[in-house]
Write a protein that holds these residues in place. Sequence first.
Motif, short mmCIF file in Angstrom:
data_model
loop_
_atom_site.label_atom_id
_atom_site.label_comp_id
_atom_site.label_asym_id
_atom_site.label_seq_id
_atom_site.Cartn_x
_atom_site.Cartn_y
_atom_site.Cartn_z
N GLY A 92 1.77 -2.45 4.65
CA GLY A 92 1.69 -3.79 4.07
C GLY A 92 3.00 -4.55 4.11
N ARG A 93 4.06 -3.93 4.61
CA ARG A 93 5.33 -4.64 4.83
C ARG A 93 6.10 -3.91 5.94
N ALA A 94 7.08 -4.60 6.51
CA ALA A 94 7.92 -3.96 7.53
C ALA A 94 8.89 -2.99 6.85
N MET A 95 9.09 -1.83 7.47
CA MET A 95 9.96 -0.79 6.92
C MET A 95 11.32 -0.82 7.63
N GLY A 96 12.35 -0.43 6.92
CA GLY A 96 13.67 -0.29 7.53
C GLY A 96 13.88 1.10 8.09
N TYR A 99 2.71 1.12 10.01
CA TYR A 99 2.89 1.78 8.71
C TYR A 99 3.86 2.93 8.88
N ARG A 100 4.18 3.59 7.77
CA ARG A 100 5.12 4.70 7.75
C ARG A 100 4.46 5.88 7.04
N VAL A 101 4.58 7.07 7.60
CA VAL A 101 4.17 8.29 6.88
C VAL A 101 5.41 9.16 6.71
N VAL A 102 5.56 9.73 5.52
CA VAL A 102 6.76 10.50 5.16
C VAL A 102 6.35 11.70 4.33
N ALA A 121 -5.25 3.90 6.76
CA ALA A 121 -4.56 2.73 7.32
C ALA A 121 -5.57 1.81 8.02
N ASN A 122 -6.50 2.42 8.72
CA ASN A 122 -7.56 1.63 9.37
C ASN A 122 -8.45 0.96 8.34
N GLU A 123 -8.93 1.74 7.38
CA GLU A 123 -9.87 1.22 6.38
C GLU A 123 -9.23 0.11 5.55
N LEU A 124 -7.94 0.25 5.25
CA LEU A 124 -7.26 -0.73 4.41
C LEU A 124 -6.69 -1.89 5.22
N GLY A 125 -6.82 -1.81 6.55
CA GLY A 125 -6.55 -2.97 7.40
C GLY A 125 -5.11 -3.15 7.86
N PHE A 126 -4.26 -2.11 7.75
CA PHE A 126 -2.89 -2.29 8.22
C PHE A 126 -2.51 -1.37 9.37
N ALA A 127 -3.49 -0.74 10.00
CA ALA A 127 -3.19 0.19 11.09
C ALA A 127 -2.53 -0.51 12.27
N GLU A 128 -3.03 -1.67 12.64
CA GLU A 128 -2.49 -2.37 13.81
C GLU A 128 -1.11 -2.95 13.53
N ALA A 129 -0.91 -3.47 12.33
CA ALA A 129 0.40 -4.02 11.96
C ALA A 129 1.45 -2.91 11.94
N HIS A 144 0.86 -1.19 0.00
CA HIS A 144 0.00 0.00 0.00
C HIS A 144 0.89 1.23 0.00
N HIS A 145 0.81 2.03 -1.03
CA HIS A 145 1.57 3.29 -1.10
C HIS A 145 0.62 4.36 -1.61
N ILE A 146 0.19 5.20 -0.68
CA ILE A 146 -0.85 6.18 -0.95
C ILE A 146 -0.28 7.57 -0.73
N LEU A 147 -0.70 8.50 -1.56
CA LEU A 147 -0.29 9.90 -1.41
C LEU A 147 -1.50 10.71 -0.96
N ILE A 148 -1.32 11.49 0.08
CA ILE A 148 -2.39 12.33 0.61
C ILE A 148 -1.96 13.77 0.41
N VAL A 149 -2.78 14.55 -0.27
CA VAL A 149 -2.38 15.90 -0.68
C VAL A 149 -3.43 16.92 -0.25
#
Length: 112
Positions: A104-108, A80-83, A70-78, A35-40
Amino acid sequence: MDCIFCRLAEGDEGSLLYRDEHVAAFRDINPQAPHHILIVPRRHLATLNALEAADAEVAGRLTLTAQRLANELGFAEAGYRVVMNCNGHGGQTVFHIHLHLLGGRAMGWPPG
Ligand code: 5GP
Ligand code: ZN
């Protein structure tokens, strides 16, 4: 002025994940995570440096929309990263403010 993110934000709602009075969200064309979403902001602001105190509402909506999606797409609890990248050292390539939401994946850390 021809700005791709202004056009996307004001364009067809079918290609957006979310839009309200202040912000719009759509998927990144070159995703770096499942999941890679841009919020503008809907109003054109070139970089984070252009934000003023009067923009506090829209600045807050960017992060609240990240949390909501993140909540709606189901990965909030796992998790995520915002940049938000700013100018040259930040690696900004599109000069209309955007918050990246990656999930949707672990970040470094640290980032490159
Ligand atoms: P920046 O490097 O400025 O922080 O991020 C710009 C992001 O915008 C990149 O992740 C890039 O893939 C994405 N992007 C660039 N052009 C388009 C476009 O036309 N549509 C979409 N959906 N994303 C774009
Ligand atoms: Zn713009």
